[in-house]
Structure formats: C-alpha cells, structure tokens
Design an enzyme around this catalytic site. Structure first.
Site: not given
Length: 732
Positions: A145, A203, A517
């Site tokens: 990620d 994220h 996600s």
C-alpha cells in the site's frame, strides 16, 4: 459521486532514463528462465546474471558507481525470476536473443481502490468467534500500500505477543519512529518516493488499521460513529510495504513489495490496488499472487471501483480472493423535511445542534446544468441567500443557509456521510427527483428543513452492494465466477495520518472512507482469523471457507439488494456477504493445489505465457499438465456457458468439520437449466476425508440466447450449509 473514489485506471508509464536523454527509455519488467545449473543461487548471487542481460556499458562511472545500478530499478527472486530496468525497445530486442530470456514488457501504472464494522460482521470483544480465533494472533498480514503512520494508536503494541520466529523482515523507520510487536516491519519500494515508508496519502494507514489495528477507544469523526475502533484481526502482526502514493503507483514497485513480503514470511497479503482486466501473464499482481499462494500465503485484493458497470473487475485470477464492497448498518443521519408532509432520510458528517427551521427551498440547477451545481457562477443568477438549496458545491459562498445534495442517478439509493461546512444532507437520487418535482409544482413558496439524527445503528437493508463496487462477469477468465465475496467498504471509520476535523493535538485521528480498498482489508483480517484458528489450511481452503459460509440475506431477512434496491446477482456479490463466525467452522472446503491451477492455465494460454505466470517452463502437452476447462477447476462456484450440448463437471470436498457427518445436496433452481448432482448424499467417517461429486448441466429450452441465469448448490448437514453459487450463460 465518482469523485469520491480512486477509480481503477491503467496506462503506460514512461520512465526517462537518468543516464540518457533518449526519450524511448522506459521501465521494463523482464522475466527470465533460470538455468538448472543456477537454480540454487541466493538472491545476491543472481544479480551478476541479471546484469549480463543489460546493454554493454563502460566498466565504471567517474564516481566509481556500477552503470547497471542506474539501469536496474528492482531485482526479484520470489514473484518472478527477473528484474525491472530502464531500457529502450531496441535493447529489449537484443536481450531476447540471450539464453534464459523469457518475456519483457513496459511496466504499467496502477491506482489505489479507494469502529463499527467488526461488530457488524459478528465479531465481539471477549465473546464468541473472535476470541475463539485468537483475534488473529501469530499471523502476519503484509500490506502492499502507500505506507504507514507508525505513531498512530491503532499500531500500538499493547497486549501484542512478539512476532513469530519465522519473521525475516526489516524496519526502515528512523528517528523517534520505530517498529514494535504490532508493526513488525516497514519498508519502502516506491522508486519515485525515496525515504522511510511514511504514509503521506492516508490510504495505507486506513487499510492497515482496518485489517489488524489494535483497540482504540473513543474513535470518532466530528463526534460521530463514536466507539472503540479495531481491525478485524487485532492481534495479528502488520508488515508494511510502501509501493507508491497518490499519482505514483508503479507496477515494478508493487512487484518488488510482493517479492519482499514473500521473502520476509508473511501469511496474508492485502492489496487494495488494481487496474482494468488484463490477461494474467501481463498482470503483475496475478503473477506475484501465484508465487505467494505456492508458498502458502493467502492473497486478498480489491475488486475495483468501476461499478455498477458490468465486466469492470480488477484482480480476477482464481488464486486471488476478489472482494467487492457493501454497506454496513450504520448511518450518520440527516433528514430533509420538504413541505409539511414529506421526509427524506440522507446522511451528513456535519451535525449542527438545534431544532430544524423551515426555510424557503430553491433548485440550484436547471434542465441544462441538472441537479449538481458547480463553481461556474451559475448560482450568481439565483437568489439563494438564507434558503435551502437542492444543489452541490458553492452554496455557502453564495449565501445559502443549507443544502440538500441530490445523488447521481447511477448511485441510486447508496449514500454516504460527507464533511460539509454548512447544514446539509445527501439524499438518494429518487428522493432528489421528488424534491425537485415539489419545487416545480408548488403553488406557494417551497419550504424545507434539515434535521440531524446523529449516528444510527440497525439499517435493516444492510448489507447492500455499493454503487461503485465493480461487477462481473470475469473478462480475463469467463469460466471463473468473480467477484468472490463482498464485505464492508462504505463509510468505514479507520486510522488516518492527520485530523480532518481540525483537532491538532490529537493522536487518535480517524477518517471515514469508502471503496473496495476498504472491503479488501476486512477480508484480509478474516483470512488472518481463519489462519490463526487453522494454521495448516491452504490459501484455497481459507478462500473456500469464506465463500461457502457467506450469507445472501440482509439484516431484514430479505435477499441482499444493490444500489437500486433491487435483488442483486452473482456478478455483484459472488458467493455472498462474508460471515466470519461461520467461516471459522465451514464443515467442508474445496481445496486447490498448485498443479490444479497450472492445468487450468494450460487450457487458457500458451506454454510461454503459462511459464511467465508460474515461474518455470511447463509442458502443457505432456502427461502431467494437459489443460482442463476453467469450470473443471475445483473452485467453490460454477460459471458455465451452455448451448445445445450439456456438460459434466466434478468437485471434490474435504471434511474439516465433525469426523462422522453426512451431507445432503440441495440445488437452487437455475431457470431454463437442468442441474443434477450425483451422488445426492455424501458421508464421512474421519477428518480431512475427501469426497467427489459430479454436476450435470443441460438446457431445458433452446430459445434464449446471451442471457445469464443463476442458482446454487448447497451441501447440508445437521450443523453446516456449504453453498456455492452457479452462473450459466445461455447461448445458441
């Protein structure tokens, strides 16, 4: 609402060579076939052999550096035998002549597919299946990620045991930041973003805490969704592999992160990353995932945010768990009262106090601009001061007192709370149409007010499929039904690098984000729970347990709906919605061995293409690897194309439940198709015993062409229901 998500996109990325002005240079991923005499070399010993494929260079630069160091971007050993390097097309053609060359292509660029959800999944602290699975203790989840925020309380190691002895990873944090028993590794493979693996995007922090964050009390956003936040597997360890950030997510870096994670000894790989459908031999995530499952590592990937369009999936390989997104039963309620009779529920993170006040209501668009306003100055021609505006942006700047946001038609009834700067609510498209009709038809001044209800738990329509969740059918391999599963991916509260509600002194900062996600790390956490409870299970067994135990029913005991509030289909939910307590004890599982996948690949591709995926040369015409049809893979679902000719396929189940048990077959009717199972009863006398059954498919009528129909097969015992979905395409 498309702007709220990081939609999957795939394009060619041109990397200008640092040692040349030639604009034809770009980063190529080079696959090699390791000669038998070099098969036992260590990673560092492979590098001279890799260098031999590069163009001839001067022996040394003036500063003493090896010129190959400017060419090589990454070297690999686990995911592929090969490397990523800066090359021109002509140099690649010369490379093709060398012994050991297999395949090369320019790298692609990918994008990220971007509390209460554990409770919604039936996971409760100190009670039931969560402590029964040891909260994921002893399992290492590798997050591919955008990095990590290591000082966040979600990554505190209070109550965490040390990492397993097998762990070989590294920590590249420095200064006051360090790894611990929760965050056991952190590395940076983002070639354009040097430095420690700190998350500058959010994220990676969000997904890591969703999968395995520690317990943090008082988690909230704008005072809403208040409670104790944790990941799905709060005692699992986290290993972070930074491979990019917003606008910089390169294929060669992703492959490098996966390569290191396999070497380091992770048990689960979680990738909320993807691109459009592509053949598996051109898909580095699929290639890296194959190497991972060969070594017993489970791989969970997001399905993509291309919904509700058909055939919009990412990550379609059968050895990957492909995860779509659903809602949870929590709403941050904001109700629009229109006129004196109608009320339309919506959502908003901004929840001002005080009683609602009826104000004049105006429409902030017209038939040309539509219900969504922009910053073009259109509101300058409308008197909105002190009024409620059915609109999108710039209402406060224009003097509006409140706004009602009308959902886009494609998003239907799916709403999510947004951090507004004035009283507002986002309502469904249907509600917006009715409010607009009221404005246009009212004989008196239209009026409206917004009432704020705060956090509300218990939406009986949950879970529903989100509008953005990518849909099947599977373009890369139509004989494999995808997505596999859906899980929470809408308005997920999880850790964030900084405060979004302007509390500058707070360490426990959270954000509410939506996307596949977010659903992917939920399933990564579930896989960790199963791995902790059943450490000897293969990745395919874990996937089967997740799929066959899933539910197709919402909290209202009705079929799961999509964003239109219509019953959903297998191309939206796959097997169904994840049900962790049941997945820990599935009764039967469908296992798949590496050789089974190779047989399947030999049916799809050439030998060279298969070799690119499986990391070795394969004879697809030999006695071991004759290809088998996609539908014959021992997958926990069926995807069949049926014309005038009927087909027979088989499946093998392994007993992981009670040693002595009997299961009875139940077929859910597939319209227009005869589905027969033989035998209809299977019995077991010991654990790990296997039984094979056959399924006969044939047409009942021959008038339908091009339509899809669906059903299921379930094996039922006194304790378990082991269900697999069926999709049949009817052709003439």
């Amino acid at each position: 609402m498309d702007c709220m998500f990081l939609l999957a996109a795939l394009c060619i990325f041109t990397y200008h060579l640092g040692v040349s002005a030639n604009s034809s240079f770009e980063t190529y991923i080079v696959h090699l076939d390791l000669p038998a005499e070099l098969g036992q070399l260590l990673s560092e010993d492979l590098e001279p052999w890799y260098d031999s494929f590069l163009p001839s260079e001067p022996e040394a630069e003036p500063n003493g550096n090896n010129p190959s160091s400017f060419r090589i971007v990454h070297t690999y050993r686990n995911v592929i035998t090969g490397f990523a390097a800066k090359l021109s097309p002509d140099e690649v053609k010369e490379m093709e002549k060398k012994r050991g060359f297999l395949y090369a292509r320019p790298q692609k660029k990918y994008d990220f597919h971007t509390t209460h959800s554990p409770n919604f999944l039936g996971l409760h602290q100190f009670v039931g299946s969560w402590p029964g699975s040891n909260y994921g203790e002893g399992v290492i989840i590798g997050m591919i990620d955008s990095g990590i925020t290591p000082a966040h309380p979600s990554f505190d190691d209070e109550g965490m045991p040390p990492p397993p002895a097998k762990w070989k990873g590294k920590c590249e944090l420095n200064g006051t930041l360090s790894c611990n028993n929760k965050l056991i590794g952190a590395r940076n493979f983002a070639s354009e973003l040097p430095g420690p693996p700190i998350d500058d995007f959010g994220h990676g922090t969000h997904t890591a805490s969703t999968s395995a964050g520690n317990f943090v009390s008082g988690a909230n956003i704008f005072g809403q969704a208040n409670g104790t936040a944790s990941g799905v597997a709060p005692l699992a360890h986290l290993a972070i592999y930074r491979v990019g950030s917003l606008g910089s997510l390169l294929e060669s870096d992703i492959l490098a992160g996966m390569d290191a994670a396999i070497e380091d000894g992770v048990d689960v790989l979680s990738l909320s990353i993807g691109g459009p459908s592509t053949p598996f031999y051109e898909d580095s995530i699929a290639i890296g995932a194959f190497s991972a499952i060969e070594k017993g590592i489970f791989v969970s990937c997001s399905a993509g945010n291309g919904g509700p369009d058909d055939s919009s999936l990412s990550n379609e390989a059968p050895w990957i768990l492909t995860v779509g997104a659903s809602t949870i039963d929590r709403k941050i309620k904001a109700t629009a009262f229109v006129g004196y009779k109608e009320a339309y529920d919506g959502e908003s993170l901004y929840q001002p106090k005080g009683l609602p006040k009826l104000l004049p209501l105006v429409y902030g668009g017209n038939d040309t601009i539509g219900a969504w306003c922009d910053d073009s100055g259109f509101l300058d021609d409308i008197d909105v001061k002190g009024k409620v505006v059915l609109c999108e942006m710039v209402v406060k700047d224009a003097g509006g007192a409140a706004m009602i946001l009308m959902n886009d038609e494609i998003d239907g009834y799916f709403t999510m709370p947004l951090p507004h700067v004035l009283p507002a609510t986002l309502v469904s498209h249907d509600a917006g149409v009715k409010i607009k009709a009221y404005i246009n038809s009212s004989s008196t001044t239209p009026i409206a007010a917004i009432s704020f209800g705060g956090t509300v738990i218990g939406d009986k329509n949950a879970p529903t499929v989100t509008s953005f969740s990518s849909r099947g059918p599977n373009s890369a391999s139509p004989g494999i039904l995808k997505p596999d599963i859906i899980g929470p991916g809408a308005s997920i509260l999880a850790a964030w690098p900084l405060s979004i509600d302007n509390y500058t002194n707070e360490k426990a900062t959270f954000n509410m984000v939506s996307g596949t996600s977010m659903s992917c790390p939920h399933l990564s956490g579930v896989a960790a729970l199963i791995k902790s409870a059943h450490p000897d299970w293969s990745p395919a067994m874990i996937k089967s347990a997740i799929m066959t135990s899933s539910t197709q029913i919402n909290l209202g005991n009705n079929p799961i709906l999509d964003e239109r509030h219509l019953p959903t289909d297998v191309f939206a939910i796959g097997a169904g919605h994840v049900n962790p307590p049941m997945a820990l004890d599935p009764g039967l599982v469908y296992d798949i061995l590496t050789d089974d996948y190779i047989l399947y690949l030999c049916f799809l591709y050439t030998e060279q293409q298969v070799a690119t995926i499986v990391h070795k040369k394969i004879n697809c015409n030999g006695p071991k690897y004759t290809g088998v049809p996609e539908a014959q893979l021992n997958y926990p679902s069926f995807s069949v194309v049926l014309g005038y000719t009927g087909y027979i396929y088989s499946r093998t189940v392994t007993n992981v439940g009670e040693a002595e048990s009997t299961y009875y077959a139940r077929v859910e009717s597939v319209p227009g198709v005869n589905v027969t199972v033989e035998p209809t009863v299977i019995s077991f006398t010991e654990a790990k015993q296997q039984s094979t059954y056959k399924v006969y498919f044939s047409r009942e009528e021959f008038t339908t062409n091009g339509s899809y129909v669906q059903g299921s097969i379930a094996w039922i015992s006194t304790k378990h229901v082991v269900r697999i979905p069926i999709s049949v395409k009817l052709v003439l």
